[in-house]
Design an enzyme around this catalytic site. Structure first.
Site, mmCIF file in Angstrom:
data_model
loop_
_atom_site.group_PDB
_atom_site.id
_atom_site.type_symbol
_atom_site.label_atom_id
_atom_site.label_comp_id
_atom_site.label_asym_id
_atom_site.label_seq_id
_atom_site.Cartn_x
_atom_site.Cartn_y
_atom_site.Cartn_z
ATOM 1 N N ALA A 1 0.824 -1.200 0.000
ATOM 2 C CA ALA A 1 0.000 0.000 0.000
ATOM 3 C C ALA A 1 0.859 1.252 0.000
ATOM 4 O O ALA A 1 1.786 1.387 0.798
ATOM 5 C CB ALA A 1 -0.922 0.002 1.219
ATOM 6 N N CYS B 1 -3.223 -9.855 4.073
ATOM 7 C CA CYS B 1 -3.088 -8.550 4.727
ATOM 8 C C CYS B 1 -3.432 -8.672 6.210
ATOM 9 O O CYS B 1 -4.501 -9.162 6.575
ATOM 10 C CB CYS B 1 -4.003 -7.536 4.068
ATOM 11 S SG CYS B 1 -3.842 -5.871 4.765
ATOM 12 N N HIS C 1 3.307 -16.147 2.596
ATOM 13 C CA HIS C 1 4.173 -15.380 3.481
ATOM 14 C C HIS C 1 4.322 -16.212 4.751
ATOM 15 O O HIS C 1 3.320 -16.506 5.416
ATOM 16 C CB HIS C 1 3.561 -14.020 3.786
ATOM 17 C CG HIS C 1 4.440 -13.132 4.612
ATOM 18 N ND1 HIS C 1 4.296 -11.766 4.630
ATOM 19 C CD2 HIS C 1 5.476 -13.402 5.439
ATOM 20 C CE1 HIS C 1 5.197 -11.241 5.456
ATOM 21 N NE2 HIS C 1 5.922 -12.225 5.960
ATOM 22 N N ASN D 1 7.440 -16.195 0.341
ATOM 23 C CA ASN D 1 7.541 -14.779 0.674
ATOM 24 C C ASN D 1 7.954 -14.651 2.136
ATOM 25 O O ASN D 1 7.499 -15.401 2.985
ATOM 26 C CB ASN D 1 6.177 -14.105 0.430
ATOM 27 C CG ASN D 1 6.133 -12.646 0.829
ATOM 28 O OD1 ASN D 1 5.146 -12.180 1.383
ATOM 29 N ND2 ASN D 1 7.169 -11.896 0.547
ATOM 30 N N GLY D 2 8.846 -13.690 2.403
ATOM 31 C CA GLY D 2 9.248 -13.414 3.780
ATOM 32 C C GLY D 2 10.746 -13.442 3.963
ATOM 33 O O GLY D 2 11.384 -14.458 3.707
ATOM 34 N N ASP D 3 11.305 -12.310 4.376
ATOM 35 C CA ASP D 3 12.731 -12.186 4.699
ATOM 36 C C ASP D 3 13.644 -12.404 3.503
ATOM 37 O O ASP D 3 14.728 -12.986 3.630
ATOM 38 C CB ASP D 3 13.120 -13.140 5.838
ATOM 39 C CG ASP D 3 12.464 -12.772 7.158
ATOM 40 O OD1 ASP D 3 11.861 -11.680 7.227
ATOM 41 O OD2 ASP D 3 12.533 -13.576 8.101
ATOM 42 N N GLY E 1 8.825 -8.185 -1.056
ATOM 43 C CA GLY E 1 8.119 -7.011 -0.574
ATOM 44 C C GLY E 1 9.088 -5.981 -0.032
ATOM 45 O O GLY E 1 9.714 -5.230 -0.771
#
Length: 379
Positions: free
Chosen positions: A30, A113, A183, A215-217, A239
């Site tokens: 966002a 989210c 994630h 997804n993640g780190d 991200g």
């Protein structure tokens, strides 16, 4: 480097009929992944670049702000929209609009989210707990897509006592979803702690029919290679790792081609990218004050790790025009090399005490509860 991945052993990602190389997705963020930021990242390397999260009700009702958020740059392909929704009928209507009016080439559904204004309506990371509702939304979206690939992004669950990702992955396969992204955190973790890559591996073992993305780190291209080697996932979703680091996509392309070359820009190159980013924002907004104001949140991310005085940082963060921003950027020591301190986490990271949910949400995993959906996009 023991990354477990060599050369073109990394296959292209197939999302329906769309082939994505390298197998990298820019996560919707966002206020970040607008057309200018996507363009900046695409200039560095390939992948699938997803819009900011769009509320399905706002799209279906043709909200002006929402339509402005789904503008795509000339030549941008594939055009990708992420939708959030809690009502199968409304999500179906929004997806049908996208397909019939040619608004995008790919639809991603948000079930990850963790922000309160989304979860308290039963949306985002809260929704997969209601298995029947999840299935209904996926079925409505795929049915309405008219051949466009529909994917979904999710978290492990609400918390460690209410995990949903394995059930959600199987439901996704059964309902014709083209790919799933996980994630490796729960909603209550928000962005705190470490991502659970083992959960991504378990999902990949359970879901073999469609691509599974992790997804993640992922703060560097080498992190992406390690994730793929450790989990067997088919691609990665990036991200916060690209905040102030759009050249991460250059690194990811090189890494997945088997090259050890990595971008290590000096402060002069960083300053040039900052100026380019601000110019793209001004052009997109059609207003210099609005574009410059939107750029301010990026300043700290770009300068992370570099030795820059507090007064200079303040000047960059408060510049009122492109000309003033360029003057401030010119004051930086352009010969300063890339610092080791520039690596690592950026963006919000604190976990939450609890996840805000509709009353009684956790009483029943099967109930198809639908709460009123927000008419404001942006996540």
């Amino acid at each position: 480097m023991d990354d477990g991945v060599r050369g073109r052993a990394v296959a292209a990602l197939k999302v329906g009929a769309i082939e994505v190389w390298p197998p990298v997705v820019l996560a919707p963020m966002a206020g970040i992944t607008s057309a200018p930021f996507r363009a900046l990242c695409r200039e560095q390397g390939g992948g699938l670049f997803v819009s900011e999260m769009i509320t399905s009700r706002a799209l279906a009702e043709r909200n002006r702000k929402t339509f402005a958020m789904i503008r795509f740059a000339e030549g941008e392909w594939p055009r990708s929209i992420q939708l959030y929704g809690v009502d199968p009928a409304v999500v179906g209507r929004a997806v049908r609009m996208i397909a019939e009016e040619g608004l995008a080439d790919h639809v991603d559904l948000n079930f990850g989210c963790p922000v309160p204004k989304v979860t308290r309506r039963g949306g985002g990371a809260a929704l997969p707990y209601k298995r029947d509702l999840l299935r209904a939304i996926l079925r409505a979206a795929v049915s309405a897509a008219g051949g466009l690939p529909v994917t979904m992004k999710m978290r492990k669950g609400i918390d460690e006592r209410h995990l949903t990702y394995l059930d959600a992955g199987r439901i996704a396969v059964e309902e014709g979803i083209a790919a799933v992204a996980l994630h490796g955190r729960t909603a209550v973790q928000h962005y705190g702690g470490e991502a659970d890559w083992e959960a991504i591996a378990r999902l990949k073992e359970a879901v073999t029919e469609i691509p599974v993305l992790g997804n993640g780190d992922i703060w560097s291209a080498d992190d992406a290679l390690r994730m793929m080697a450790r989990t067997g996932c088919d691609g990665v979703v990036v991200g916060r790792g690209c905040l102030g680091r759009p050249w991460l996509f250059r690194d990811l392309a090189a890494a997945m081609e088997g090259s050890a070359e990595r971008a290590r820009p000096d402060l002069g190159e960083v300053a040039r990218v900052m100026a380019r980013h601000a110019e793209l924002l001004v052009e997109s907004f059609g207003s210099e004050p609005h574009g410059i104001a939107d750029f301010r949140k990026h300043v700290g991310w770009y300068l992370k790790g570099f030795t820059v005085g507090a007064e200079t940082r303040r000047g960059l963060a408060t510049a009122a025009s492109l000309e003033e921003l360029r003057e401030r950027l010119a004051e930086l020591d352009h010969t300063q090399p890339w610092p080791a301190a520039a690596e690592g986490p950026r963006g919000k990271s604190n976990p939450r005490d609890k996840v805000l949910l509709p009353e009684g949400w956790l009483d029943d995993t099967r109930g198809g509860v639908v709460t009123e959906e927000s008419d404001v996009s942006g996540g």
